[in-house]
Scaffold this active site. Sequence first.
Site, PDB file in Angstrom:
ATOM      1  N   GLY A 119       0.220   1.496 -14.035  1.00  0.00           N
ATOM      2  CA  GLY A 119       1.139   2.445 -14.642  1.00  0.00           C
ATOM      3  C   GLY A 119       2.570   1.938 -14.704  1.00  0.00           C
ATOM      4  O   GLY A 119       3.274   2.156 -15.699  1.00  0.00           O
ATOM      5  N   ASN A 124       3.348  14.084 -11.458  1.00  0.00           N
ATOM      6  CA  ASN A 124       2.644  13.657 -10.247  1.00  0.00           C
ATOM      7  C   ASN A 124       2.865  14.592  -9.063  1.00  0.00           C
ATOM      8  O   ASN A 124       2.026  14.694  -8.186  1.00  0.00           O
ATOM      9  CB  ASN A 124       3.031  12.222  -9.868  1.00  0.00           C
ATOM     10  N   GLN A 151      -1.096  10.409 -14.462  1.00  0.00           N
ATOM     11  CA  GLN A 151      -1.636  11.518 -13.667  1.00  0.00           C
ATOM     12  C   GLN A 151      -2.499  12.467 -14.500  1.00  0.00           C
ATOM     13  O   GLN A 151      -3.042  13.434 -13.966  1.00  0.00           O
ATOM     14  CB  GLN A 151      -0.498  12.310 -13.001  1.00  0.00           C
ATOM     15  N   SER A 161      -3.461   4.223 -15.307  1.00  0.00           N
ATOM     16  CA  SER A 161      -3.639   3.356 -14.148  1.00  0.00           C
ATOM     17  C   SER A 161      -4.994   3.644 -13.515  1.00  0.00           C
ATOM     18  O   SER A 161      -5.354   4.809 -13.318  1.00  0.00           O
ATOM     19  CB  SER A 161      -2.515   3.664 -13.151  1.00  0.00           C
ATOM     20  N   HIS A 173      -6.159   3.180 -10.432  1.00  0.00           N
ATOM     21  CA  HIS A 173      -6.314   3.675  -9.055  1.00  0.00           C
ATOM     22  C   HIS A 173      -6.060   5.169  -8.902  1.00  0.00           C
ATOM     23  O   HIS A 173      -6.305   5.726  -7.826  1.00  0.00           O
ATOM     24  CB  HIS A 173      -5.457   2.858  -8.074  1.00  0.00           C
ATOM     25  N   CYS A 205      11.490   8.339   0.709  1.00  0.00           N
ATOM     26  CA  CYS A 205      12.396   7.507   1.482  1.00  0.00           C
ATOM     27  C   CYS A 205      13.102   6.523   0.550  1.00  0.00           C
ATOM     28  O   CYS A 205      12.451   5.752  -0.144  1.00  0.00           O
ATOM     29  CB  CYS A 205      11.590   6.764   2.539  1.00  0.00           C
TER      30      CYS A 205
HETATM   31  N1  PLP Z   1       3.462   7.144 -13.488  1.00  0.00           N
HETATM   32  C1  PLP Z   1       3.093   8.178 -12.718  1.00  0.00           C
HETATM   33  C2  PLP Z   1       3.225   9.566 -13.241  1.00  0.00           C
HETATM   34  C3  PLP Z   1       2.582   7.948 -11.438  1.00  0.00           C
HETATM   35  O1  PLP Z   1       2.216   8.983 -10.671  1.00  0.00           O
HETATM   36  C4  PLP Z   1       2.470   6.613 -10.977  1.00  0.00           C
HETATM   37  C5  PLP Z   1       1.997   6.322  -9.607  1.00  0.00           C
HETATM   38  O2  PLP Z   1       2.265   7.059  -8.675  1.00  0.00           O
HETATM   39  C6  PLP Z   1       2.871   5.571 -11.826  1.00  0.00           C
HETATM   40  C7  PLP Z   1       3.367   5.874 -13.065  1.00  0.00           C
HETATM   41  C8  PLP Z   1       2.772   4.140 -11.397  1.00  0.00           C
HETATM   42  O3  PLP Z   1       1.441   3.683 -11.494  1.00  0.00           O
HETATM   43  P1  PLP Z   1       0.964   2.390 -10.685  1.00  0.00           P
HETATM   44  O4  PLP Z   1       0.812   2.817  -9.271  1.00  0.00           O
HETATM   45  O5  PLP Z   1      -0.341   2.030 -11.322  1.00  0.00           O
HETATM   46  O6  PLP Z   1       1.974   1.337 -10.893  1.00  0.00           O
END
Ligand code: PLP
Length: 390
Positions: free
Chosen positions: A71, A147, A175, A195, A197, A326
């Site tokens: 992502g 997210n 998400q 993404s 994962h 953090c």
């Molecule tokens: N965009 C959103 C909305 C996400 O929640 C995340 C990951 O938390 C990302 C982008 C980033 O994705 P990646 O972990 O594959 O780099």
Amino acid sequence: MKRVYMDANATTPLLPEVMEAMRPYWMERFGNASSIHLDGQQAHAAVDRARATLAELFNCHDAEVVFNSGGTEGDNTAVFGLLRPGDHFITTAIEHSAILAAAERIASHGVETTFVAPQPSGLIDPAEIRRALRPETRLISVMLANNETGVLQPVEEIGGIAREAGVFFHIDAVQGAGKVKLDVRRFGCHLCSISAHKMYGPKGVGALFARRGTPVESLIVGGSHERRRRAGTENVPGIVGIAKAAELAMLSLEDGTIDRVVALRDRLEAGVLRLAGTGVNGALDDDRLVPRVANTTNIWFDQLEGEALVIALDLKGVAVSGGSACHSGATEPSHVLMAMGLNKTRARASLRFSLLKMAAEADVDHVLKVVPEAVEHLRAISPVAAGTLG
Ligand code: PLP
């Protein structure tokens, strides 16, 4: 101790079928997809099959799928691959840092960004996107699902605004993928990032839909992989993994999984809300329910520090995330909740519960047993409750 993982929006485990699909591509089918011999051809064929599956997930042509590292790379590619000095960029204040930090960096290259604020419900008003348009606007980027709150954004309407204005439109669907049906044609976007994962696939692999003819420049140069849109030897096991995850995600959108997860999430939410001094972030807009993905609820707890509750729940076997992050050693309240108008104390006192799609009734029972215990205990000893912490 029983452990319950309710942090699916942070990451998800591989499904066994995904692991099995990937396994041969590390060992006996290890070929480089660019090699012309049989080993290479086998790898190449696997990547081609995976591309067809991703095209089905996005509802696009195979040639419009670009495999990448996830992502963050997809989001960065949209920003750095399309914007040039003098351009104007529109995004929202509740995007992932992969967009926000890219916007910050590109400011020093002469690209100004407008960050559209959400309504208190967490929804972006498309009219605000329209209002932000300028003659030099080149790109709009809005996430499909947030997210932290799970709120689903009106991307189709925003796609219509982008089309009318002749502006490129990127959707961060990281998400949303696997939780709602993707359809890049209906959304009217030029780019869309996902993404693996976050949808029961491997970490470090993703896919970007890039509509044919979109002049997005590759961030990574080298070989001619991915039709020159992303150089680097293909991560064949990862690509096979994201495709298997996508196939299973499409099935679970139709087999009742989503309804089951909604029912569990709603029971969890109702149970937690029985506690005094609690409420949901991103659920209501003038008493109307805001659309949300099935697995997420974000809840504030008065008179306690969210971080302390995350730790207390972890000690009781429950994994969740807090409404703060953090940054350089200091705990900052979530930019998403702050943009929705929460004050710092309430943003810090918020927790995200995000259920895995294989969550069981017993998981919710366990969480509903330990959350009240932990909240009562922390409130009893909390400096926030005692009014000694701002
Ligand atoms: N965009 C959103 C909305 C996400 O929640 C995340 C990951 O938390 C990302 C982008 C980033 O994705 P990646 O972990 O594959 O780099």
